[in-house]
Write a protein that holds these residues in place. Sequence first.
Motif, PDB file in Angstrom:
ATOM      1  N   HIS A 123       0.934  -1.194   0.031  1.00 31.27           N
ATOM      2  CA  HIS A 123       0.005   0.026   0.000  1.00 31.27           C
ATOM      3  C   HIS A 123       0.802   1.365  -0.027  1.00 31.27           C
ATOM      4  O   HIS A 123       0.614   2.286  -0.789  1.00 31.27           O
ATOM      5  CB  HIS A 123      -1.091  -0.157   1.254  1.00 31.27           C
ATOM      6  CG  HIS A 123      -1.753   1.066   1.403  1.00 31.27           C
ATOM      7  ND1 HIS A 123      -3.057   1.356   0.617  1.00 31.27           N
ATOM      8  CD2 HIS A 123      -1.650   2.215   2.032  1.00 31.27           C
ATOM      9  CE1 HIS A 123      -3.548   2.473   0.774  1.00 31.27           C
ATOM     10  NE2 HIS A 123      -2.753   3.202   1.934  1.00 31.27           N
ATOM     11  N   ALA A 124       1.759   1.309   0.696  1.00 30.91           N
ATOM     12  CA  ALA A 124       2.788   2.678   1.011  1.00 30.91           C
ATOM     13  C   ALA A 124       3.510   2.756  -0.281  1.00 30.91           C
ATOM     14  O   ALA A 124       3.814   3.969  -0.872  1.00 30.91           O
ATOM     15  CB  ALA A 124       3.690   2.164   2.056  1.00 30.91           C
ATOM     16  N   LEU A 125       3.967   1.658  -0.890  1.00 32.76           N
ATOM     17  CA  LEU A 125       4.781   1.901  -2.361  1.00 32.76           C
ATOM     18  C   LEU A 125       4.060   2.109  -3.439  1.00 32.76           C
ATOM     19  O   LEU A 125       4.436   2.742  -4.392  1.00 32.76           O
ATOM     20  CB  LEU A 125       5.512   0.451  -2.679  1.00 32.76           C
ATOM     21  CG  LEU A 125       6.612   0.079  -1.433  1.00 32.76           C
ATOM     22  CD1 LEU A 125       7.332  -1.118  -1.966  1.00 32.76           C
ATOM     23  CD2 LEU A 125       7.791   1.205  -1.620  1.00 32.76           C
ATOM     24  N   ALA A 126       2.728   1.652  -3.469  1.00 32.15           N
ATOM     25  CA  ALA A 126       1.751   2.172  -4.515  1.00 32.15           C
ATOM     26  C   ALA A 126       1.505   3.448  -4.396  1.00 32.15           C
ATOM     27  O   ALA A 126       1.467   4.406  -5.329  1.00 32.15           O
ATOM     28  CB  ALA A 126       0.466   1.181  -4.210  1.00 32.15           C
ATOM     29  N   ALA A 127       1.300   3.930  -3.043  1.00 24.73           N
ATOM     30  CA  ALA A 127       0.836   5.166  -2.825  1.00 24.73           C
ATOM     31  C   ALA A 127       2.298   6.196  -3.426  1.00 24.73           C
ATOM     32  O   ALA A 127       2.028   7.256  -3.922  1.00 24.73           O
ATOM     33  CB  ALA A 127       0.748   5.525  -1.413  1.00 24.73           C
ATOM     34  N   GLN A 128       3.765   5.954  -2.891  1.00 24.77           N
ATOM     35  CA  GLN A 128       4.830   6.450  -3.357  1.00 24.77           C
ATOM     36  C   GLN A 128       4.816   6.306  -4.780  1.00 24.77           C
ATOM     37  O   GLN A 128       5.214   7.472  -5.495  1.00 24.77           O
ATOM     38  CB  GLN A 128       5.841   5.696  -2.824  1.00 24.77           C
ATOM     39  CG  GLN A 128       7.235   6.080  -3.119  1.00 24.77           C
ATOM     40  CD  GLN A 128       8.258   5.471  -2.407  1.00 24.77           C
ATOM     41  OE1 GLN A 128       8.867   4.373  -3.085  1.00 24.77           O
ATOM     42  NE2 GLN A 128       8.851   5.604  -1.340  1.00 24.77           N
ATOM     43  N   GLU A 129       4.655   5.416  -5.620  1.00 27.04           N
ATOM     44  CA  GLU A 129       4.662   5.465  -7.119  1.00 27.04           C
ATOM     45  C   GLU A 129       3.643   6.289  -7.585  1.00 27.04           C
ATOM     46  O   GLU A 129       3.749   7.096  -8.555  1.00 27.04           O
ATOM     47  CB  GLU A 129       4.205   4.014  -7.659  1.00 27.04           C
ATOM     48  CG  GLU A 129       5.575   3.015  -7.465  1.00 27.04           C
ATOM     49  CD  GLU A 129       6.774   3.448  -8.163  1.00 27.04           C
ATOM     50  OE1 GLU A 129       6.563   4.264  -9.161  1.00 27.04           O
ATOM     51  OE2 GLU A 129       7.797   3.114  -7.598  1.00 27.04           O
ATOM     52  N   GLY A 130       2.207   6.486  -7.038  1.00 27.90           N
ATOM     53  CA  GLY A 130       1.429   7.441  -7.569  1.00 27.90           C
ATOM     54  C   GLY A 130       1.985   8.623  -7.383  1.00 27.90           C
ATOM     55  O   GLY A 130       1.699   9.505  -8.233  1.00 27.90           O
ATOM     56  N   GLU A 131       2.415   9.025  -6.118  1.00 29.21           N
ATOM     57  CA  GLU A 131       2.972  10.643  -5.901  1.00 29.21           C
ATOM     58  C   GLU A 131       4.159  10.741  -6.915  1.00 29.21           C
ATOM     59  O   GLU A 131       4.265  11.864  -7.301  1.00 29.21           O
ATOM     60  CB  GLU A 131       3.477  10.573  -4.412  1.00 29.21           C
ATOM     61  CG  GLU A 131       3.793  11.848  -3.964  1.00 29.21           C
ATOM     62  CD  GLU A 131       2.636  12.800  -3.944  1.00 29.21           C
ATOM     63  OE1 GLU A 131       3.120  14.201  -3.619  1.00 29.21           O
ATOM     64  OE2 GLU A 131       1.473  12.390  -4.008  1.00 29.21           O
ATOM     65  N   ARG A 132       5.069   9.868  -7.195  1.00 27.53           N
ATOM     66  CA  ARG A 132       6.235   9.930  -7.937  1.00 27.53           C
ATOM     67  C   ARG A 132       5.681  10.223  -9.441  1.00 27.53           C
ATOM     68  O   ARG A 132       6.193  11.174 -10.275  1.00 27.53           O
ATOM     69  CB  ARG A 132       7.082   8.504  -8.259  1.00 27.53           C
ATOM     70  CG  ARG A 132       8.032   8.446  -7.027  1.00 27.53           C
ATOM     71  CD  ARG A 132       8.755   7.073  -7.296  1.00 27.53           C
ATOM     72  NE  ARG A 132       9.510   6.791  -6.228  1.00 27.53           N
ATOM     73  CZ  ARG A 132      10.700   6.681  -6.342  1.00 27.53           C
ATOM     74  NH1 ARG A 132      11.375   7.141  -7.487  1.00 27.53           N
ATOM     75  NH2 ARG A 132      11.536   6.407  -5.317  1.00 27.53           N
ATOM     76  N   GLN A 133       4.643   9.818 -10.139  1.00 24.37           N
ATOM     77  CA  GLN A 133       3.971  10.227 -11.273  1.00 24.37           C
ATOM     78  C   GLN A 133       3.456  11.493 -11.107  1.00 24.37           C
ATOM     79  O   GLN A 133       3.464  12.055 -12.282  1.00 24.37           O
ATOM     80  CB  GLN A 133       2.841   8.862 -11.508  1.00 24.37           C
ATOM     81  CG  GLN A 133       3.541   7.471 -11.991  1.00 24.37           C
ATOM     82  CD  GLN A 133       2.421   6.569 -12.161  1.00 24.37           C
ATOM     83  OE1 GLN A 133       1.293   6.915 -12.351  1.00 24.37           O
ATOM     84  NE2 GLN A 133       3.040   5.197 -12.444  1.00 24.37           N
ATOM     85  N   ARG A 134       2.615  11.793 -10.116  1.00 27.66           N
ATOM     86  CA  ARG A 134       2.062  12.988 -10.033  1.00 27.66           C
ATOM     87  C   ARG A 134       3.105  14.337  -9.997  1.00 27.66           C
ATOM     88  O   ARG A 134       3.043  15.219 -10.776  1.00 27.66           O
ATOM     89  CB  ARG A 134       1.364  13.354  -8.752  1.00 27.66           C
ATOM     90  CG  ARG A 134       0.395  14.432  -8.825  1.00 27.66           C
ATOM     91  CD  ARG A 134      -0.308  14.681  -7.315  1.00 27.66           C
ATOM     92  NE  ARG A 134       0.964  14.803  -6.190  1.00 27.66           N
ATOM     93  CZ  ARG A 134       1.382  15.965  -5.950  1.00 27.66           C
ATOM     94  NH1 ARG A 134       1.152  16.970  -6.711  1.00 27.66           N
ATOM     95  NH2 ARG A 134       2.618  16.282  -4.962  1.00 27.66           N
ATOM     96  N   ILE A 135       4.155  13.908  -9.446  1.00 28.84           N
ATOM     97  CA  ILE A 135       5.349  15.017  -9.348  1.00 28.84           C
ATOM     98  C   ILE A 135       5.898  15.052 -10.675  1.00 28.84           C
ATOM     99  O   ILE A 135       6.247  16.037 -11.179  1.00 28.84           O
ATOM    100  CB  ILE A 135       6.351  14.846  -8.247  1.00 28.84           C
ATOM    101  CG1 ILE A 135       5.641  14.810  -6.804  1.00 28.84           C
ATOM    102  CG2 ILE A 135       7.535  15.580  -8.441  1.00 28.84           C
ATOM    103  CD1 ILE A 135       6.593  14.423  -5.630  1.00 28.84           C
ATOM    104  N   ALA A 136       6.037  13.952 -11.385  1.00 33.10           N
ATOM    105  CA  ALA A 136       6.862  13.927 -12.659  1.00 33.10           C
ATOM    106  C   ALA A 136       6.003  14.694 -13.607  1.00 33.10           C
ATOM    107  O   ALA A 136       6.361  15.238 -14.527  1.00 33.10           O
ATOM    108  CB  ALA A 136       7.013  12.367 -12.961  1.00 33.10           C
ATOM    109  N   ARG A 137       4.724  14.422 -13.671  1.00 34.86           N
ATOM    110  CA  ARG A 137       3.702  15.015 -14.613  1.00 34.86           C
ATOM    111  C   ARG A 137       3.768  16.619 -14.322  1.00 34.86           C
ATOM    112  O   ARG A 137       3.831  17.287 -15.554  1.00 34.86           O
ATOM    113  CB  ARG A 137       2.258  14.479 -14.367  1.00 34.86           C
ATOM    114  CG  ARG A 137       2.130  13.112 -15.032  1.00 34.86           C
ATOM    115  CD  ARG A 137       0.489  13.122 -15.197  1.00 34.86           C
ATOM    116  NE  ARG A 137      -0.100  12.856 -14.010  1.00 34.86           N
ATOM    117  CZ  ARG A 137      -0.310  12.036 -13.100  1.00 34.86           C
ATOM    118  NH1 ARG A 137       0.205  10.721 -13.625  1.00 34.86           N
ATOM    119  NH2 ARG A 137      -0.985  11.924 -11.788  1.00 34.86           N
TER     120      ARG A 137
END
Length: 321
Positions: A123-137
């Motif tokens: 759950h934590a890593l999925a949230a981290q990946e989602g946040e990474r993608q948001r920041i990258a966009r």
Amino acid sequence: MSDQRRSPVQALFRRVIAINGLVFTAGTLVLALSPATVSPLVRLTEIPVLIVGLALILAANALLLRRSLAPLGALTALMRRVDLLRPTDRLADSGNGDLADVVRTFNAMLDRLEAERTAASAHALAAQEGERQRIARELHDEIGQSLTVVLLGLKRTADRAPDDLRDELRTIQETVRSSLDEVRQVARRLRPGVLEDLGLISALNALAADFPGVPVTRRLDARLPPLGGEAELVLYRIAQEGLTNVARHAGASRVELSLVRRPGGVLLSIVDDGRGGPIRESAGIIGMRERALLIGARLTIEHPPEGGTAVRLAVPVGEGD
């Protein structure tokens, strides 16, 4: 309640009482049926008989108790080395009566704790990946576009500027262009679009090509078994973190990145010839261990005798995958 199971403590207490009773009963029968006798006033010649009998009773009692309680020692040793970030061996169920229930309960507790830790990490890593993608966009779409607009404006201004300002404006233009390249690189590291578009091997090649300062020797097997999106992302992130650690801490002159097929799965290796030294469980290493657990992989970090550090991730792949 009559159907309530005995607690392990009560069962252990009854086992010890039963063993002691059995040993002392057997000793009494042996003394009663043997030709050895003891006078009301013990003679000196009878003392050795009593000592031998007592020694035999104590030895038999100690042997039986030691064999009966042996699983407790193994259980204590396992408790000391339990680490939820590393795969932990389970204690074998020896079928030793009531203590077997303690062993089974402890193994079930480890299974539950590891499952809960894995679910929480996922759950934590999925949230981290989602946040990474948001920041990258945001970096690519907003900051990147803003810098591009600034760069174009500077070019137009430099073309119309007087000669004494043109060189200074072109210097600023190059600085903005360098910043734009860095923003794009950060966005690529945060969101590996090449992994989604071109696959794992291309993503690892791009990662090695962007590695600063030290040449990276690549040995990437193109004939990999199907891994699945989650396993590919874990392999990419661990390779990324391993190379980042080499750049920050190792002081290496050579790095080797390899991903090869092996029986039962694939093996990722990041090996350098840097300083090595004791392994500190930093946030990056803990993150790698958590990612490895998500896909049932085994992560090892070692210091070879020739120096440097070797990070290896063994990813199992089923026959049907």
